[in-house]
Design an enzyme around this catalytic site. Structure first.
Site, PDB file in Angstrom:
ATOM      1  N   ASP A   1     -28.167 -10.571 -41.281  1.00  0.00           N
ATOM      2  CA  ASP A   1     -29.223 -11.290 -42.137  1.00  0.00           C
ATOM      3  C   ASP A   1     -29.986 -10.521 -43.013  1.00  0.00           C
ATOM      4  O   ASP A   1     -30.259 -10.978 -44.041  1.00  0.00           O
ATOM      5  CB  ASP A   1     -30.100 -11.881 -40.805  1.00  0.00           C
ATOM      6  CG  ASP A   1     -29.460 -12.833 -39.937  1.00  0.00           C
ATOM      7  OD1 ASP A   1     -28.386 -13.448 -40.457  1.00  0.00           O
ATOM      8  OD2 ASP A   1     -29.908 -13.013 -38.809  1.00  0.00           O
TER       9      ASP A   1
ATOM     10  N   ASP B   1     -28.470 -12.426 -32.380  1.00  0.00           N
ATOM     11  CA  ASP B   1     -29.688 -11.931 -33.009  1.00  0.00           C
ATOM     12  C   ASP B   1     -30.350 -10.973 -31.870  1.00  0.00           C
ATOM     13  O   ASP B   1     -30.478 -11.283 -30.869  1.00  0.00           O
ATOM     14  CB  ASP B   1     -30.610 -12.993 -33.387  1.00  0.00           C
ATOM     15  CG  ASP B   1     -30.037 -13.851 -34.467  1.00  0.00           C
ATOM     16  OD1 ASP B   1     -29.325 -13.091 -35.450  1.00  0.00           O
ATOM     17  OD2 ASP B   1     -30.061 -15.091 -34.660  1.00  0.00           O
TER      18      ASP B   1
END
Length: 163
Positions: free
Chosen positions: A138, A120
């Site tokens: 995401d 991330d």
């Protein structure tokens, strides 16, 4: 003549998949773990690892969650490919939604299978509060879910008008 199915939207899955993995590669090659670069007063690029799901859900559970999330991504993707196959290509909103979810799910799954975690890096914050760090996959999943919600409202309106 056979009509075109929603499978023609899988190119969108491939685009989401490639962009996600490319951005993750760039982050892992250019950042140390937890290194952060300020881009805007409310946004950093920060290299983080997530062994759980969204918002690090189940991140601290001993490793079994890796296999659970891999299986879940495969099952969800298979179901959505089946639905794309059944859909007409004219169902643009729903097909785009399914394709984005597939691309995001498979990209995070590939990351999880290869690394054991998901990379991330988008870090939005306000003062001391930070939103959970996330990635392109995401975003694809969330946009896909948003399109499904929008499609359900549009279809609900259409059905109400037909009655």
């Amino acid at each position: 003549m056979k009509k075109k199915s929603g499978l023609s939207f899988l190119w969108l899955s491939a685009v989401a998949f490639v962009i996600d993995l490319l951005t993750k590669y760039l982050v892992t090659q250019n950042f140390e773990l937890y290194e952060s670069v300020n881009i805007l007063p409310v946004f950093n690029l920060t290299y983080a690892r997530n062994t759980g799901a969204a918002f690090s859900f189940l991140a601290e559970h001993g490793g079994w969650q890796k296999y659970f999330f891999i299986a879940l991504a495969l099952i969800i993707s298979a179901v959505l490919v089946y639905l794309l196959r059944k859909n007409s290509a004219r169902q643009k909103l729903q097909n785009s939604a399914y394709a984005l979810i597939i691309g995001g799910a498979l990209a995070n799954m590939a990351d999880r299978a290869y690394h054991g975690f998901v990379v991330d890096f988008f870090d939005f914050y306000w003062r001391e509060w930070h939103y959970p760090v996330f990635n392109v996959a995401d975003i694809a999943i969330c946009v896909g879910v948003g399109l499904l919600i929008l499609d359900s409202f549009k279809n609900g309106e259409k059905k109400a008008n037909e009655q």
